[in-house]
Design a protein around this motif. Structure first.
Motif, PDB file in Angstrom:
ATOM      1  N   SER A 144       0.855  -1.181   0.000  1.00 24.74           N
ATOM      2  CA  SER A 144       0.000   0.000   0.000  1.00 24.74           C
ATOM      3  C   SER A 144       0.896   1.238   0.000  1.00 24.74           C
ATOM      4  CB  SER A 144      -0.879   0.008   1.230  1.00 24.74           C
ATOM      5  OG  SER A 144      -0.056   0.206   2.371  1.00 24.74           O
ATOM      6  N   VAL A 145       0.301   2.371  -0.304  1.00 20.84           N
ATOM      7  CA  VAL A 145       1.081   3.599  -0.340  1.00 20.84           C
ATOM      8  C   VAL A 145       1.744   3.876   1.009  1.00 20.84           C
ATOM      9  CG1 VAL A 145       1.003   6.048  -0.832  1.00 20.84           C
ATOM     10  CG2 VAL A 145      -0.513   4.500  -2.026  1.00 20.84           C
ATOM     11  N   TYR A 266     -13.012   9.330  -9.622  1.00 16.13           N
ATOM     12  CA  TYR A 266     -11.945   8.716 -10.400  1.00 16.13           C
ATOM     13  C   TYR A 266     -10.904   8.110  -9.475  1.00 16.13           C
ATOM     14  CZ  TYR A 266      -7.930   8.248 -13.454  1.00 16.13           C
ATOM     15  OH  TYR A 266      -6.850   7.751 -14.135  1.00 16.13           O
ATOM     16  N   LYS A 267     -10.555   6.856  -9.776  1.00 21.78           N
ATOM     17  CA  LYS A 267      -9.566   6.163  -8.943  1.00 21.78           C
ATOM     18  C   LYS A 267      -8.196   6.182  -9.612  1.00 21.78           C
ATOM     19  CE  LYS A 267     -12.239   2.654  -6.506  1.00 21.78           C
ATOM     20  NZ  LYS A 267     -12.657   1.245  -6.596  1.00 21.78           N
ATOM     21  N   GLY A 268      -7.153   6.420  -8.843  1.00 22.75           N
ATOM     22  CA  GLY A 268      -5.792   6.394  -9.374  1.00 22.75           C
ATOM     23  C   GLY A 268      -5.266   4.973  -9.455  1.00 22.75           C
ATOM     24  N   ILE A 269      -4.025   4.839  -9.915  1.00 23.53           N
ATOM     25  CA  ILE A 269      -3.415   3.508 -10.075  1.00 23.53           C
ATOM     26  C   ILE A 269      -3.349   2.777  -8.736  1.00 23.53           C
ATOM     27  CG2 ILE A 269      -1.492   2.281 -11.150  1.00 23.53           C
ATOM     28  CD1 ILE A 269      -0.575   5.049 -12.190  1.00 23.53           C
ATOM     29  N   ASN A 308      -9.286  12.545 -22.310  1.00 20.47           N
ATOM     30  CA  ASN A 308      -8.048  11.774 -22.235  1.00 20.47           C
ATOM     31  C   ASN A 308      -8.116  10.602 -21.270  1.00 20.47           C
ATOM     32  OD1 ASN A 308      -5.800  12.954 -23.911  1.00 20.47           O
ATOM     33  ND2 ASN A 308      -6.724  14.763 -23.004  1.00 20.47           N
ATOM     34  N   LYS A 309      -9.041  10.661 -20.340  1.00 18.81           N
ATOM     35  CA  LYS A 309      -9.217   9.551 -19.398  1.00 18.81           C
ATOM     36  C   LYS A 309     -10.668   9.098 -19.480  1.00 18.81           C
ATOM     37  CE  LYS A 309      -5.765   9.812 -15.831  1.00 18.81           C
ATOM     38  NZ  LYS A 309      -4.893  10.965 -15.894  1.00 18.81           N
ATOM     39  N   LYS A 310     -10.852   7.792 -19.601  1.00 12.05           N
ATOM     40  CA  LYS A 310     -12.215   7.300 -19.799  1.00 12.05           C
ATOM     41  C   LYS A 310     -12.742   6.487 -18.618  1.00 12.05           C
ATOM     42  CE  LYS A 310     -13.047   8.822 -23.981  1.00 12.05           C
ATOM     43  NZ  LYS A 310     -13.962   9.961 -24.100  1.00 12.05           N
ATOM     44  N   ASN A 311     -11.859   5.929 -17.830  1.00 15.98           N
ATOM     45  CA  ASN A 311     -12.326   5.000 -16.793  1.00 15.98           C
ATOM     46  C   ASN A 311     -12.752   5.710 -15.516  1.00 15.98           C
ATOM     47  OD1 ASN A 311      -9.661   5.720 -16.746  1.00 15.98           O
ATOM     48  ND2 ASN A 311      -9.005   3.911 -15.613  1.00 15.98           N
TER      49      ASN A 311
ATOM     50  N   ARG B 302      -2.377  -5.361 -20.813  1.00 21.44           N
ATOM     51  CA  ARG B 302      -2.380  -3.927 -20.553  1.00 21.44           C
ATOM     52  C   ARG B 302      -3.816  -3.410 -20.461  1.00 21.44           C
ATOM     53  NH1 ARG B 302       1.149  -2.213 -24.615  1.00 21.44           N
ATOM     54  NH2 ARG B 302      -0.713  -1.736 -25.796  1.00 21.44           N
ATOM     55  N   LYS B 303      -4.653  -3.922 -21.374  1.00 20.70           N
ATOM     56  CA  LYS B 303      -6.053  -3.484 -21.372  1.00 20.70           C
ATOM     57  C   LYS B 303      -6.730  -3.870 -20.063  1.00 20.70           C
ATOM     58  CE  LYS B 303      -7.374  -2.346 -25.902  1.00 20.70           C
ATOM     59  NZ  LYS B 303      -7.396  -3.116 -27.132  1.00 20.70           N
ATOM     60  N   LEU B 304      -6.422  -5.082 -19.587  1.00 18.26           N
ATOM     61  CA  LEU B 304      -7.016  -5.527 -18.333  1.00 18.26           C
ATOM     62  C   LEU B 304      -6.619  -4.605 -17.189  1.00 18.26           C
ATOM     63  CD1 LEU B 304      -6.899  -9.436 -18.207  1.00 18.26           C
ATOM     64  CD2 LEU B 304      -8.878  -7.914 -18.258  1.00 18.26           C
ATOM     65  N   LYS B 305      -5.375  -4.213 -17.200  1.00 15.60           N
ATOM     66  CA  LYS B 305      -4.870  -3.355 -16.124  1.00 15.60           C
ATOM     67  C   LYS B 305      -5.585  -2.017 -16.111  1.00 15.60           C
ATOM     68  CE  LYS B 305      -0.302  -4.618 -14.475  1.00 15.60           C
ATOM     69  NZ  LYS B 305       1.128  -4.430 -14.653  1.00 15.60           N
ATOM     70  N   GLU B 306      -5.806  -1.462 -17.309  1.00 15.33           N
ATOM     71  CA  GLU B 306      -6.507  -0.185 -17.371  1.00 15.33           C
ATOM     72  C   GLU B 306      -7.946  -0.388 -16.979  1.00 15.33           C
ATOM     73  OE1 GLU B 306      -5.979   1.151 -21.312  1.00 15.33           O
ATOM     74  OE2 GLU B 306      -3.868   1.651 -21.001  1.00 15.33           O
TER      75      GLU B 306
END
Lengths: 518, 306, 349
Positions: A144-145, A266-269, A308-311, B302-306
């Motif tokens: 975790s971070v 929006y969730k980050g990595i 630019n961001k879709k998710n 990669r797609k799965l990760k995104e």
């Protein structure tokens, strides 16, 4: 005088590109204290920090370590002196185990191979002493971070750090992790460590630091005992305008809604929410400012709005249409213009001509094309017009953009994006790193567009700019909207400072006005 | 069809697979090291070619196969270092730099060959030496296994040892740890005082040494002469093998063997009367297919990760 | 002239000079008669009309491969597939020449069209693999070269080989397919006109159309392209198809312009030369002509040198590699550039 472990006197740093990041900085660190350095973006905190850790050399000024004058020539030297640094973006190799990351560069050896037993022992001792619970054999990318941050602290301690610099350590942490960090920092302090705590968050400064040094525009405003100051008082010293920009803005009738953001998250990595439940409406003929310290979700918000961001979760409507399925090109075709924050990487092709950069958003239009071919006369004429009406200083339109100054490059971006009479203009830090004259010019262009019934979304970390240009204002903090002002004149910079630093927040009802009342 | 399987399931075929895998494996291990350090060596093909000639020349003029081998390795080391100087110091694009080294090798080897022998095709007039084949005691007497494992060129055994050696280097030593850190997170390495340039130079130099061994095998083990263009795409195939191996020693070894088998297959099928021109494309076709499967999988992940 | 242009010219000039000096050094070291060797290498191509004719003849295929490669490089694609396309399109053109007999102008046109079509398909495939799955276009294109060479050699050997001549040559092509010679005393053929026309058309395409604009901007700064709403996949595919068409055309033109039968027993190397030409030309179509002439000149010089002296013509490849290394070195002579740029910025303010 003698009880200072580290002392900086009259530090000045001039970068090669002519930027003076630190004008005159004085800083004294007492052994065993937790010392906060606070300041707005661009105040010179990060330069100061780099000087402390030997990553940059001051142009002039003196550094005293335990009373003796020294130079910190490099990070190696800093580490040797017992200075450790926990960077905001962790300096860890994802595929390594915790142990491997910790010993990198100082590997204990047995014969030709690494002595992992010894490494583990070293780490275990350290964990015991500082009560920082981590398993040395875990892979770093699975952490975790908060855990990663612990590893960073341990890394510094393993290298014998007595002075720890933490660069905005809580920016990426959850509230629980923050609490845990503070417990550890206090423990470190008890064990005789000295901590430099760089932050925007005055609540945190209040709760953990002994003293605070405020930096503004490259100058130290003073060092204070935290117990003597309220958050309000610190905020007033930190934020505050000296030059007040003034623009004649005529009163404008708000038109219909052109951009609607509904329950956007929006969730980050790392899996944490960078944006949470954002709601607002942007109307024709209105400049909606988004104020806030950088890194509170503004960049991600703009990335989503510009396609630019879709998710993301929630909805963004451009007119009546959801942008979820629209490509960047389609969003542009709707009439959205975008002045990106980083002009050199996103705003221009720097090795292309001025002319070629100017037609980026209209090269397909029938006006510039003659059947299959470009109409070069029209393109040249348009470019000449834009260059002269936007006052770009250059020799000719067939000059590469990279040979222009920052202000002129930004004017090219502004000329391109503003001259198509956009329905919506997204302006992200439109005058960053630009000289006063160019900034003034760009501001007037934005106001002109608004008068011509464009809806403008202005993201600015510069409070001055946000307050003078905006009609309405949103303040973002930690991925949320914490304040909304229908009319920017309802508020003042002191109050905004409190919202920006997370000291104050409006009630849900007040914030909901951003979508309901618009 | 029967005769096809008869050909594949023989100890001869396995022996031949091991043999032709050797140069690919050397180069692929070299590619692995340099990629791990984040400085891909695209010049492997050319470096192998130059080393192959270097081995022949050094052994012919000294009369010693061993000095020939050293010469080949030295040529690999020097040419990789030159490439490293351009890509690391002068910031030449790694791909263009690699392409340049390959052009240089193509022309340079023929130039030198002609200068030394008056022939542009092969070095048959040079009395070059060959590295010995080795019969493994005891093992050679085991039926089947002995036929497969024993009797290879000494460099084949070196390659096998190097599989372990590279694994050990990357996973057990401080140098390996630093190589990986530089490739994966340059800033992290820098922040603890690792000298990035030095590590990358070292990785490039090592990849040159490995390609040098591969080149020596071609001209002093696989055959006993140099011929123009004899690396025949093996350096590129090695790059593909490294990619398919997903940056692991085991994966790289296995995909090298796969491509080696394709190569051996083409040698074997020749005996069955299938036109040699068509057979010659098998290793290249296998490489394309392998790379595509790898790339498609990668895209999916990669797609799965995104 | 502005600073960057001047700098690029200086850099190219210095890189070429360094490589030529190395060439001279090699000659001095390796040749028994260095002076006459140098003469043959540098001077002799310009001494006879026939030699100058050779230079232009050789420049024709080089213009095609240079153009194809500069389009690919310009899009950021390191695709060296022009080599295989050259070979196979040449073979296809010769097959058209052998199998058909058409009235004069249609025959060469058909041969060139078929060659182009083949190139388009191959490059489209490589581009598609890159755009869709990010598969290394460099390795795949090199593998394709070997594959098409294998298939081509098989087709040649088993279906079109003339058993009456020694060497693996095809049957004779019908004369109707040949390109006409246009300059007496040389073998320069109408392919030159086609090449120059192609240069002009590619120039128009890249600099005067919206699609060319997208290719150039995406190549210069992918993110800028993305932010202005360009579709990167489409850009890669268009560039690949165009480059393939040109490379295929080059192979066909070379065979029906210079040969009476298909005679390539190995990959001709002309496609690879495109890489150097593209770099010397800085991907600019107009410059491709001069770069191709330059390379053709030193090639012919090297051939003459090899014929007359003890130095083999492959020396040129060494020079080519050195030029590429230096020209692509971003830091090469950078100090000089920074100084001049700084001066320029100051003068502007």
């Amino acid at each position: 005088m003698d009880n200072y472990i580290l002392e900086l006197k009259n530090i000045m740093k001039l970068y090669n590109n002519g930027v003076v990041a630190n004008k005159k900085v004085n800083f004294e660190l007492k052994e065993g204290e937790i010392h906060a350095i606070v300041g707005e973006n661009g105040a010179g905190k990060s330069t100061l920090m780099k000087i402390l850790f030997g990553m940059e050399q001051p142009t002039s000024g003196e550094i005293f370590f335990k009373g003796k004058k020294t130079n910190i020539e490099g990070s190696d030297k800093a580490i040797e002196m017992g200075i450790g640094m926990v960077h905001q973006h962790f300096m860890l190799v994802p595929s390594f185990t915790i142990a491997q990351n910790m010993i990198l560069g100082m590997e204990p050896k047995k014969g030709i191979s690494i002595d992992y037993n010894k490494a583990t022992d070293m780490i275990k001792d350290l964990i015991k002493v500082y009560n920082l619970k981590v398993d040395p054999n875990m892979k770093t990318e699975d952490l975790s971070v908060g855990m990663k941050q612990k590893v960073e602290i341990l890394k510094a301690l393993l290298r014998g750090a007595k002075i720890l610099i933490l660069d905005e350590p809580t920016a990426v942490l959850t509230p629980q992790e923050t609490d845990e960090l503070f417990v550890q920092l206090k423990k470190l302090k008890e064990n005789g460590h000295t901590i430099i705590f760089i932050s925007h968050k005055l609540r945190e400064v209040k709760s953990i630091c002994d003293r605070v040094t405020v930096i503004k525009k490259g100058l130290t405003m003073g060092t204070y005992n935290v117990s003597d100051m309220t958050e309000q008082e610190i905020s007033n010293i930190m934020i505050g305008r000296d030059v007040v920009l003034k623009y004649d803005k005529r009163k404008n009738e708000k038109g219909e809604a052109l951009l609607k953001v509904e329950n956007l998250s929006y969730k980050g990595i790392e899996g944490n929410y960078i944006l949470k439940d954002i709601n607002f409406t942007l109307n024709r003929g209105n400049i909606l400012g988004i104020a806030g310290i950088e890194g509170n979700g503004q960049r991600e918000l703009i990335s989503i709005i510009t396609g630019n961001k879709k998710n993301y979760e929630g909805n963004v409507f451009l007119g009546e249409k959801s942008i979820q399925k629209l490509s960047i090109g389609e969003i542009k075709n709707y009439g959205m213009s975008y002045i990106p924050e980083d002009r050199m990487t996103d705003g221009v092709a720097k090795e292309a001509f001025i002319m070629e950069n100017l037609i980026g958003n209209r090269y397909k239009s029938s006006e510039l094309n003659n059947g299959l071919l470009f109409d070069m006369n029209k393109i040249n004429k348009l470019s000449e017009e834009l260059v002269s009406s936007y006052d770009v200083v250059c020799k000719d339109i067939e000059q590469k953009v990279e040979s222009l100054s920052g202000g002129n490059i930004q004017k090219i971006v502004v000329a391109r994006e503003c001259s198509i009479d956009p329905e919506v203009l997204i302006a992200e830090q439109p005058t960053r790193g630009v000289d006063v004259g160019a900034a003034h010019f760009i501001h007037e262009e934005i106001i002109k567009l608004r008068d011509d019934k464009t809806a403008v979304l202005l993201v600015s970390a510069d409070l001055n700019e946000a307050m003078e240009l905006s009609d309405s204002l949103i303040v973002m903090f930690e991925g949320k909207i914490v304040a909304y002002f229908e009319d920017v004149k309802e508020t003042d910079e002191e109050e905004l400072g409190l919202y920006m630093l997370g000291i104050k927040r409006q009630s849900e009802e007040e914030i909901r006005r951003a979508i309901d009342e618009c | 069809m029967n005769s096809f399987f008869d050909t594949i399931f023989t100890s001869d075929f396995v022996f031949s697979t091991i043999r032709v895998t050797t140069p690919i494996l050397f180069a692929a291990l070299g590619a692995l090291i340099s990629n791990k350090a984040g400085s891909p060596n695209i010049g492997l093909e050319g470096i192998m070619l130059m080393s192959a000639l270097g081995g022949v020349v050094f052994s012919a003029y000294t009369g010693s196969a061993f000095i020939g081998l050293l010469g080949a390795v030295l040529v690999g080391l020097i040419s990789a270092s030159i490439l490293a100087y351009f890509t690391l110091k002068l910031k030449t694009d790694v791909i263009l730099g690699g392409i340049a080294i390959n052009f240089f090798a193509d022309g340079g080897t023929i130039f030198l060959l002609y200068y030394l022998t008056g022939d542009k095709g092969t070095s048959s007039s040079l009395p070059s030496k060959v590295l010995p084949n080795i019969d493994l005691p005891i093992i050679q007497n085991i039926p089947v296994l002995g036929d497969i494992i024993s009797g290879h060129n000494i460099l084949t055994y070196v390659a096998i040892i190097l599989i372990i050696g590279v694994w050990y280097l990357l996973n057990k030593t401080a140098t390996g740890l630093r190589i990986k850190s530089v490739g994966e997170n340059e800033d992290a390495a820098k922040s603890v005082g690792v000298n990035i340039m030095k590590v990358r130079y070292l990785a490039m130099a090592l990849s040159g040494v490995f390609a040098g061994l591969g080149g020596a095998f071609l001209s002093m083990g696989y055959v006993s002469w140099f011929s123009r263009g004899m690396s025949a795409g093996r350096g590129w195939i090695a790059l593909a093998a490294e990619a398919m191996g997903r940056g692991t020693v085991l994966g790289t070894t296995l995909s090298s063997i796969l491509f080696g088998a394709a190569d051996a297959l083409s040698n074997t099928l020749q005996l069955l009367g299938i036109p040699s021109e068509l057979i010659s494309i098998i290793p290249y076709l296998a490489t394309v297919i392998g790379l595509l499967i790898y790339a498609i999988n990668n895209t999916k992940k990669r797609k799965l990760k995104e | 002239m502005n600073v960057e242009k001047r700098f690029e010219i200086v850099r190219t000039f210095v890189a070429v000079t360094i490589s030529l000096l190395i060439g001279f050094a090699i000659i001095l070291f390796a040749s028994d008669e260095p002076l006459s060797t140098l003469y043959y290498f540098i001077i002799s191509p310009s001494t006879k009309m026939r030699y100058l004719g050779n230079v232009v003849e050789l420049a024709i295929p080089l213009i095609f491969s240079g153009l194809a490669t500069s389009i690919l490089f310009q899009t950021g694609l390191f695709n060296l597939g022009s080599e295989g396309v050259f070979y196979f399109s040449g073979l296809l053109a010769s097959i058209i020449g052998i199998k058909f007999s058409l009235s004069f102008i249609f025959h060469p046109i058909l041969a060139i069209l078929i060659g182009s079509l083949f190139g388009m398909i191959v490059m489209l495939l490589i581009g598609f693999f890159k755009a869709k799955w990010n598969a290394s276009e460099l390795v795949i294109s090199l593998m394709f070269n070997s594959i098409f060479f294998g298939i081509g050699a098989y087709i040649l050997n088993f279906y079109f080989r003339d058993p009456n001549v020694s060497g693996v040559y095809s049957f004779k092509m019908n004369e109707s397919v040949f390109l006409n010679k246009i300059i007496p005393g040389t073998r320069i053929h109408t392919g030159l006109i086609i090449a120059l026309l192609t240069v002009f058309l590619v120039y128009l395409f890249l600099y005067r159309t919206r699609w060319g604009y997208e290719i150039r901007m995406t190549g210069l700064n992918k993110r800028f392209g993305k932010y202005t709403g360009m579709n990167t996949t489409k850009v890669i595919l268009i560039a690949s198809i165009l480059a393939g068409a040109i490379a295929g055309m080059g192979g066909a033109v070379e065979i029906i312009g210079m040969y009476d039968r298909f005679k390539w027993s190995a990959l001709p190397g002309l496609g690879f030369d495109g890489a150097l030409i593209a770099m010397l030309a800085k991907n600019k179509p107009k410059n491709v002509i001069f770069a191709a002439l330059f390379l053709a000149y030193i090639r012919i010089g090297a051939d003459l040198m090899a014929r007359m002296t003890d130095i083999p013509s492959e020396m040129v490849y060494i020079l080519q590699a050195i030029i590429i290394l230096f020209i692509s070195g971003k830091k090469f002579l950078e100090g000089y550039k920074e100084k001049s740029l700084l001066k320029e910025v100051k003068n502007n303010e």
